[in-house]
Design an enzyme around this catalytic site. Sequence first.
Site, short mmCIF file in Angstrom:
data_model
loop_
_atom_site.label_atom_id
_atom_site.label_comp_id
_atom_site.label_asym_id
_atom_site.label_seq_id
_atom_site.Cartn_x
_atom_site.Cartn_y
_atom_site.Cartn_z
N CYS A 169 38.16 -2.51 9.31
CA CYS A 169 38.95 -3.74 9.41
C CYS A 169 40.00 -3.60 10.51
CB CYS A 169 39.63 -3.98 8.07
SG CYS A 169 40.80 -5.33 8.05
N ASN A 170 39.89 -4.45 11.52
CA ASN A 170 40.85 -4.39 12.63
C ASN A 170 42.28 -4.59 12.16
OD1 ASN A 170 39.58 -4.42 15.58
ND2 ASN A 170 38.15 -5.33 14.14
N THR A 171 42.47 -5.49 11.21
CA THR A 171 43.82 -5.78 10.75
C THR A 171 44.43 -4.55 10.08
OG1 THR A 171 43.16 -8.08 10.42
CG2 THR A 171 45.17 -7.36 9.33
N TYR A 202 42.76 -10.60 5.21
CA TYR A 202 44.01 -9.87 5.43
C TYR A 202 44.75 -10.39 6.68
CZ TYR A 202 42.90 -6.04 2.14
OH TYR A 202 42.64 -5.27 1.03
N GLY A 203 44.01 -11.04 7.57
CA GLY A 203 44.53 -11.36 8.90
C GLY A 203 45.83 -12.15 8.92
N CYS A 219 37.51 -8.02 16.08
CA CYS A 219 37.40 -8.39 14.67
C CYS A 219 35.94 -8.20 14.27
CB CYS A 219 37.82 -9.86 14.49
SG CYS A 219 37.47 -10.52 12.83
N THR A 220 35.73 -7.64 13.09
CA THR A 220 34.36 -7.29 12.68
C THR A 220 33.44 -8.48 12.51
OG1 THR A 220 35.20 -7.22 10.43
CG2 THR A 220 34.93 -5.12 11.55
N HIS A 221 34.02 -9.68 12.36
CA HIS A 221 33.15 -10.86 12.24
C HIS A 221 32.54 -11.27 13.58
CE1 HIS A 221 34.77 -11.41 8.25
NE2 HIS A 221 34.09 -12.49 8.07
N GLU A 236 31.39 -17.18 8.96
CA GLU A 236 30.99 -17.19 7.55
C GLU A 236 30.25 -18.48 7.18
OE1 GLU A 236 34.13 -15.97 4.92
OE2 GLU A 236 34.07 -13.94 5.73
N ASP A 245 36.78 -2.43 4.45
CA ASP A 245 37.17 -3.64 5.14
C ASP A 245 37.80 -4.59 4.12
OD1 ASP A 245 37.21 -5.58 7.27
OD2 ASP A 245 35.54 -6.59 6.30
#
Lengths: 274, 274
Positions: free
Chosen positions: A81-83, A50-51, A193-195, A161, A18
């Site tokens: 990582c989705n991006t 990265y987004g 998104c992983t968050h 975060e 990620d």
Amino acid sequence: LKEVIMQADQTSPIGVFDSGVGGLTVARAIMDRLPGESILYFGDTARVPYGVKSVETIARYATQIAEFLIERRVKLLVVACNTMAAVAFQTIRDLSPVPVLEVIEAGARGALARTRNHRIGVIATSATVASGAYVRAIKGLGNGCTEIVSQACPLFVPLAEEGWTDHEVTRLTAREYLGPVLAQDVDTLVLGCTHYPLLKPLLREVAGPGVELVDSAEAVSERAELLLRDLKLANPGLEPPRHVFHVTDVPMRFQEVGERFLGRPLGNVQLVKW
Amino acid sequence: LKEVIMQADQTSPIGVFDSGVGGLTVARAIMDRLPGESILYFGDTARVPYGVKSVETIARYATQIAEFLIERRVKLLVVACNTMAAVAFQTIRDLSPVPVLEVIEAGARGALARTRNHRIGVIATSATVASGAYVRAIKGLGNGCTEIVSQACPLFVPLAEEGWTDHEVTRLTAREYLGPVLAQDVDTLVLGCTHYPLLKPLLREVAGPGVELVDSAEAVSERAELLLRDLKLANPGLEPPRHVFHVTDVPMRFQEVGERFLGRPLGNVQLVKW
């Protein structure tokens, strides 16, 4: 790199990567589902997020990380990582001698299995939305009559975060972002998104009881289980698993934020100086 | 590098650098005050944000950028990034053959010149606050009886970049962050991050009429004017200035966000592939 796959075996680790700590939600889902598997995690914490970066830069970074993990004999790569999955999956698959799974296809499958009215919402970073990857994945897997409403939610990552997972600011932000999506009468919402799994209770509240949330981390861990079984690469579990976490920087509050995402203590953390 | 300073002259550009687009508010203040000067801007947009990275990583990146600008014959370096100024100023000054100015000392001077009750608030990123740099600068320059209240505001950067500069979410976030600072009865508030000038009207509203805001970008441009005059390095303005913007990535919405920060069109943008 072709020789590497010959060396990977059942006891080899699963490589999960990620742009930062977000992918730890994917590592967590895999640990929960496959407690006998070892995980080699890579989080590019020096270069996160990265987004908002360009496609070229994201592809270059993804290549570098995938090669790092392949050299360390992983038996399977999971793009958490989705991006990266959205803009660099093909690049990673082309270079990898081992199979590659990613969160977007898994999330798309999960959404299609759940929707009843064929109206699906997708929330993600700006880069993921702009890439159109979820729309392509859902259209490609579905019967073609699915309506998809996408919404970029760039503030959700910093809010998660900051730990404001149950805060009025986050609730107001979620109402602002989700408003136009919910107005389209979707019955399924992909957390792209992983968050976002950390915001699940709040998002469930804002979205209301008529909308089902699809968590890509759970979906991709299910796919990993099936694939390892099919390839006869599942770890027989004769020895306890060993997890190693590689990061390119140890940012402030890394331990605290990382353990919140992983849902357990971070053990062996290694710093990679790039 | 010592030879470089011999080659720099009055017509050489001022090097301004930041972790991303935020430093464009500093470039803007310098352009407004010194319209005859050329600016060589460097924004490390591929690796932004620095605010959450470790001290070692920030110092390494700062060195790389400073050397890049020095090799291009700048006559003065301006560290527009509060985070780099907080943790890497000494490193940069040690390697630079040309003078180096930075936003923190300038902001500290501005705050001391304005406060009447000797109670100063500082808002900045987590890394800047944790470094204690503003506290040291204000204590070092003041008469020792100044009270300083610091507050990290990590959500202000993404909110400014999202363009939510006059939005209820930002107002609520500002109330949450500023509440404990205002409760300490400060009469001066230092905007210790280059993104924050964009939130100035909203912050002024939340802080109330009894609190004066200090903008480090304006303060450092004033220092640059004086220093260039003292060193006889001010550009006589025989030719129109030339501004060049170096970035390590061209992220999504770069043009839009950058021009909002710079307050005018971005002309010559060059991509540096690191």
